[in-house]
Scaffold this active site. Sequence first.
Site, PDB file in Angstrom:
ATOM      1  N   CYS A 282      -2.279  -2.070 -16.375  1.00  0.00           N
ATOM      2  CA  CYS A 282      -2.404  -0.936 -15.487  1.00  0.00           C
ATOM      3  C   CYS A 282      -1.877  -1.323 -13.889  1.00  0.00           C
ATOM      4  CB  CYS A 282      -3.891  -0.444 -15.417  1.00  0.00           C
ATOM      5  SG  CYS A 282      -4.927  -1.742 -14.768  1.00  0.00           S
TER       6      CYS A 282
ATOM      7  N   HIS B 295       0.849  -1.240   0.023  1.00  0.00           N
ATOM      8  CA  HIS B 295       0.076  -0.014  -0.185  1.00  0.00           C
ATOM      9  C   HIS B 295       0.839   1.016  -0.076  1.00  0.00           C
ATOM     10  CE1 HIS B 295      -2.252   3.306   1.983  1.00  0.00           C
ATOM     11  NE2 HIS B 295      -3.175   2.651   1.306  1.00  0.00           N
TER      12      HIS B 295
END
Length: 847
Positions: free
Chosen positions: A799, A424
Amino acid sequence: MTRSLEPTDIVEITTGAGVDAPVHGWRAKCLQRLVRMDLPVPRSHAISARAVRAIAQGVTADTAALGALFADGCGLVSVRPSAVMPEWGGPGTVLNVGVNDAQHARLVETRGKDAADAIYLGFVQSYAINVARLDPDMFSEDGEGALERALAAYRAEMDEDFPQDPVRQLTEVLRSMARAWDAPTARLLRQAKGAPEDAPLGLVVQQMALAIGPGLTGSGTIQMIDSVTGMRRMTGRFKGQMQGRARGQGAETLYLTRDERGPSLEELAPEVFADLVGYCLAARTRLRDEMQIEFVISDGELAIIDALRVQRSSRAAVRIAVSLAEDGIIPTEEAVMRVEPRALSELMHYQIDPRAPRDIIARGIDASPGAATGKIVFTAAAAQASAMRGEDCILVRRETVPEDIRGMHAAVGVLTERGGMTSHAAVIARGLGLPCIVGANGISIDARARELRVGGRSFREGEEITIDGTSGEVLAGSAQLLEPALDESFNRLLDWADAFRDMGVRANADTPEDARTARMFKAQGIGLCRTEHMFFDEMRLPIMREMIFADRPEDRKVALARLLPIQRQDFVELFRIMAGLPVTIRLFDPPLHEFLPQDRDGMRELAESLDLPLSDVTRRIEALSEFNPMLGMRGVRLGITVPEIYDMQARAIFEATIASAAAGAVVVPEIMIPLVSARREVEIVKTRVDAVAAALRNETGRDFAYRLGVMVETPRAALRAGDIARHAAFLSFGTNDLTQMTYGLSRDDAGRFMGAYVQQRVYDEDPFHILDEDGVGELLLTGTQRARAAHPDITIAVCGEHGGNPQSIAFCQRAGLDYVSCSPFRVPVARLAAAQESIRNRGEKSA
């Protein structure tokens, strides 16, 4: 064992000699170019890599051939490595080979006793340490009587006098350098620089131009460019009475140009200085690069010993390549190929000045480039408070969670104890352009004491540290930083790259700020907008939590209706900034528990805000918790079981599309369904999205277009891409999760052991950093082939974070993808990498 050498084994380097870089190495070929420029290069010979390899295996070359190398000049030679590529390095240069008692006596007559002693001593020390492998401490003395002591020490250790035969000296030096090249450590260092395991080594034997002796004598270097900035500036120095480790009487360092701090070469020998400048400028044109000239002045006579590519920082590399192309020395295509794509990352961020000292306290994974200095904070709230006071801070966490995004926005850098390249903290930091280090080894965080501990040292909250996200180093205190270099050279290089590039480059952008950054770096649209990041705003999070706690669809719709205008405005702003460029919006992806507090205090505050008993809140949070949340109720699974969320988002997108059209901007939004694994999932979501669109068209009387696509993140979706493609306008491979699921690795935790795995060659590279072409890449190729077979006009992209990695971009282009999408600050890297792959492909086809 003696053998006759082939004619190409030892070649005198003349203008017409058959010197070939693959055979004799780069240094030999460079010296030949200097000779062709009519520079005063001492007589030099190239020894082929084949001969060097034979010498390493114990073959002794013909003594007559070696003896001829000492002819003319002062009778002494140097031996230098000449690998095929300069960056591969090689063993250290050995100077003054051939000096012995008789030569020493002659040097005393011609250059004086002090100079003769220094020259002889320097060679004895070098030979004893590097050839005879004797203890360096025994041969480290200088000063009066040092030569006699060194010769006596050699005699005592070797039970023989120091070798007097120049040919024997040269033979042993050649053999020592050849074997040093084949040593395991040297081989590993070369391989780390891209050299093949069996990389050849040539050697250059050159007559010595003595830098110790009477008159103006010494050695030096000169270059016309600053190695750090790339700006035009003469740099270098001249060391009088110094050659290698040998120092003559009166040794001193002079400045090249006039300087108030001391004497300069320009003042002492203006004609020699002018020649040096002229040679340097000529080498730039003839050798097609900025060169550092190595020279010797011997009693006022100038000799050019070597020319090396100027060592350069990333910002200097860009300036140099662009300057050479603008001056017509190299074509723009070559300028594009000369810059390492990763180097652009350094230009977009602050960097620690390489000339500044570093007090390194820890190292971790260089997750997001750039450098920053700030005060340590341990919570997002503390980071926000620090920003409000106008104080730069570094957010230090064990690992970040979605709620930390506000703190990351407020901080100037992020440091985490855990995590990997796609954790993250790493992904968000790259998107924000924040320097970030994750998985820092040896650090521990004491949240209660508000203290960072590392290596026996402790740093309290509020103390300054510096993080270098480019190298992964954590430094104590502040450091001197270089500003970003987004200058004319940077933009010119990328404009040239775009002219050669075949594959599109978009940006992953979640906020208007991200979108503006993407436009600044000339992204061709947004390839991934993660809508969930919009819900962590302080004003939106309570509404999101209210929706999560709603028991009935009707109640959820009420809460989502409050989010609808906010979400619509988000999309209106993105569409406005992107000005008609494509925008791919991923529907809600994360599990719902990420929006809920996990600590007791947070749960109590939530209970008060919702006017619910604490026990109800606790039970609901426990009910939403999952053993494997990244494989659980998230993505399309949430969209099917709680369809009101996707209905709201689709309506917000379409209303924003209509509003943008009314403002004069025609938008065709791309809606992407995450975490698909079955065709039926796409059919269900597509039916609901089409229904929302139809209803809005009826309500408003306005027509609009949109494209519906799928994010391929599961192995099954890649394998069943043919079925899925029939219902999709585009597929975009989310390689972060696809890698995670293919390997069965947690992208947040794999950093703990990934270093050991790469070191032991379980994996060649961290698969979250560089796309695994054999496994994940095969899924990507299979999915692409099957999708295009079923739907030839389908758009296919990547992506995931691999979309910003140069090596992975090259694979994506070879796979025939239409575009890659990456963090905004990696867009320039992707543009350059894609251009270079296009240039390589054209070169291969023309060949």
